[in-house]
Design an enzyme around this catalytic site. Structure first.
Site, PDB file in Angstrom:
ATOM      1  N   GLU A  35     -24.807  -5.542  41.664  1.00 11.30           N
ATOM      2  CA  GLU A  35     -25.208  -4.806  40.461  1.00 11.30           C
ATOM      3  C   GLU A  35     -26.715  -4.619  40.387  1.00 11.30           C
ATOM      4  OE1 GLU A  35     -23.333  -6.019  36.837  1.00 11.30           O
ATOM      5  OE2 GLU A  35     -21.366  -6.150  37.760  1.00 11.30           O
ATOM      6  N   LYS A  38     -14.279  -2.759  28.583  1.00 14.65           N
ATOM      7  CA  LYS A  38     -14.294  -2.028  29.852  1.00 14.65           C
ATOM      8  C   LYS A  38     -13.094  -1.086  29.886  1.00 14.65           C
ATOM      9  CE  LYS A  38     -16.131  -5.803  32.797  1.00 14.65           C
ATOM     10  NZ  LYS A  38     -15.694  -6.997  33.579  1.00 14.65           N
TER      11      LYS A  38
HETATM   12  P1  PGA Z   1     -16.650  -7.070  37.634  1.00  4.08           P
HETATM   13  O1  PGA Z   1     -17.901  -7.794  37.008  1.00  4.08           O
HETATM   14  O2  PGA Z   1     -16.782  -5.625  37.403  1.00  4.08           O
HETATM   15  O3  PGA Z   1     -16.714  -7.458  39.091  1.00  4.08           O
HETATM   16  O4  PGA Z   1     -15.433  -7.642  36.947  1.00  4.08           O
HETATM   17  C1  PGA Z   1     -18.381  -7.495  35.734  1.00  4.08           C
HETATM   18  C2  PGA Z   1     -18.145  -8.630  34.751  1.00  4.08           C
HETATM   19  O5  PGA Z   1     -17.569  -9.666  35.101  1.00  4.08           O
HETATM   20  O6  PGA Z   1     -18.533  -8.500  33.600  1.00  4.08           O
HETATM   21 ZN    ZN Z   2     -17.661 -10.687  33.097  1.00  3.36          ZN
END
Ligand code: PGA
Ligand code: ZN
Length: 430
Positions: A205, A337
């Site tokens: 990221e 998300k």
């Molecule tokens: P991921 O990480 O997209 O790999 O799940 C983001 C998070 O854990 O917030």
């Molecule tokens: Zn997370």
């Protein structure tokens, strides 16, 4: 009257920030408007998430998406002629067409790309930026950014246990000032890593690769970076952690690879409580594993009055789980998300359940991202208050921060920054 009926839905394979295949959906409306959206992909996924449909086999490590693209062809024939402005109706149709609890038949990736593209098309047909279309006249705030400085966990070959070491700048006067402070901290952290001989590139990221000997060393380095940036930790800048504990915890045991220690739930809570005492931590995500609800309850009972406690893997953007988290006291905040939920309508329902509970609500990217900026608009248009899209490098991250800057600029003096108001506990900074 603009004719907003869907005339065409088309999928294609594009590539994400990890060089993996993902699904893009294009939607065309009778009025001539076209719009598109791309599905992101997680690495530290919760077991209750909508399932990403991948081909398996050997091609691209089994990650190809030709099955999900076939799903889009099937979805297309079912959506043609429907009104793109009827998001709830379309999302209900998508869920029914899939027919499984976890979206495993058509694939969460095919469904979320379609749902987001329909939303983009509806906003475009109204001649409005997406955030404004979503706000529909209600007041909005610019989100408090949660920005990663060091990456770890599943995003850095588990080089350290903790997945995200982040900063938040709630005392900044605006979203753009929060990013300015963050930029200084990110630069200062890079300089410190270089000087310490620990600069080894960036994680998934965009945060610096965590060449640390302990989790605490990363926290100490973060404190020094904040000071080197000329900012006061605790007053102006707070630390935010995503422990992502489901990655190393199971059945009440937590195995810290870096320290070579195995902790039980009580010891894990005590260790994190020690960090809360020693560092100005404003937010902790997934402090315990998704199967450790009792641990969540104990942690939030002990620390919810001084810290935001976010459920990600635990709540998987699911409205019913958010409501039970509020009732049981598992967390005081929820990560939002879209691809965990599957559709825009379900994503909004999870956010609404969080708001109803007085939770902090954080719209979040995934570790696998693209140039798609839909979530930047969701964070503003739904007035989530907070946005988490990774670090302060790599364009799939910067695209989102930069999009919010444009929204802020378009609002001029009317732009309100959420700052402290985004956090679900009382802080002396307010
Ligand atoms: P991921 O990480 O997209 O790999 O799940 C983001 C998070 O854990 O917030
Ligand atoms: Zn997370």
């Amino acid at each position: 009257m603009t004719d907003t009926r869907i005339t065409r839905l088309q999928g294609r394979r594009v590539w994400d920030s990890r060089g993996r295949p993902t699904v893009e959906a294009d939607v065309a409306l009778a009025c001539g408007v076209t719009a598109r959206a791309i599905a992101p992909a997680g690495a530290s996924t919760g077991s209750g998430e909508a399932l990403e449909l991948r081909d398996g086999g050997t091609r691209f490590g089994g990650l190809d998406v030709t099955k999900a693209l076939s799903s889009i062809r099937e979805i297309a024939s079912s959506l043609e002629g429907l009104d793109a402005r009827d998001q709830a109706g379309i999302d209900t149709r998508l869920v029914a067409l899939d027919g499984t609890a976890n979206r495993s038949r058509l694939g969460g990736n095919a469904i979320v790309a379609t749902s987001m593209a329909v939303l983009q098309a509806a906003a475009a047909s109204a001649g409005e930026p997406l955030w404004r279309y979503l706000a529909d006249g209600r007041p909005v705030r610019m989100p408090l950014p949660e920005v990663q400085i060091f990456g770890g966990g599943a995003h850095a070959a588990r080089r350290v246990d903790v997945q995200d070491f982040m900063v938040m700048c709630p005392a900044a006067g605006s979203f753009s000032e929060a990013l300015e402070w963050t930029a200084e901290i990110y630069l200062a952290a890079g300089a410190l890593m270089k000087k310490a001989g620990k600069l080894q590139g960036v994680a998934d990221e965009g945060g610096y690769w965590p060449a640390f000997d302990s989790n605490e060393q990363a926290l100490d380095m973060l404190m020094r970076a904040i000071a080197d940036a000329g900012l006061r930790a605790g007053e102006q800048v707070g630390i935010s952690l995503d422990i992502a504990a489901s990655e190393f915890g199971r059945d009440g045991r937590y195995v810290l690879a870096l320290d070579g220690r195995s902790l039980d739930t009580g010891e894990m809570i005590a260790m994190l409580g020690g960090w809360l005492d020693a560092y100005p931590i404003l937010s902790i995500e997934d402090p315990l594993a998704e199967d450790d609800q009792d641990g969540f309850r104990r942690f939030t009972a002990a620390h919810g009055g001084r810290c935001q406690i976010i459920g990600d893997d635990l709540l998987v953007t699911n409205a019913a789980r958010v409501a039970s988290s509020a009732a049981e006291g598992y967390t005081n905040a929820v990560l939002i998300k879209p691809n965990q939920a599957g559709t825009i309508t379900e994503t909004h329902a999870a956010l609404a359940a969080g708001r109803q509970a007085g939770f902090g609500t954080i719209v979040s990217a995934r570790s696998g991202e693209t140039e798609d900026v839909t979530i930047a608009h969701l964070s503003v248009g739904w007035d989530a208050g907070q946005l988490k899209v990774g670090s302060f490098s790599r364009s799939e991250r910067m695209a989102k921060w930069n999009e919010v800057l444009r929204i802020e600029e378009s609002l001029g003096r009317d732009a309100v920054f959420s700052g402290w108001s985004a956090l679900p506990f009382k802080h002396r900074g307010r």
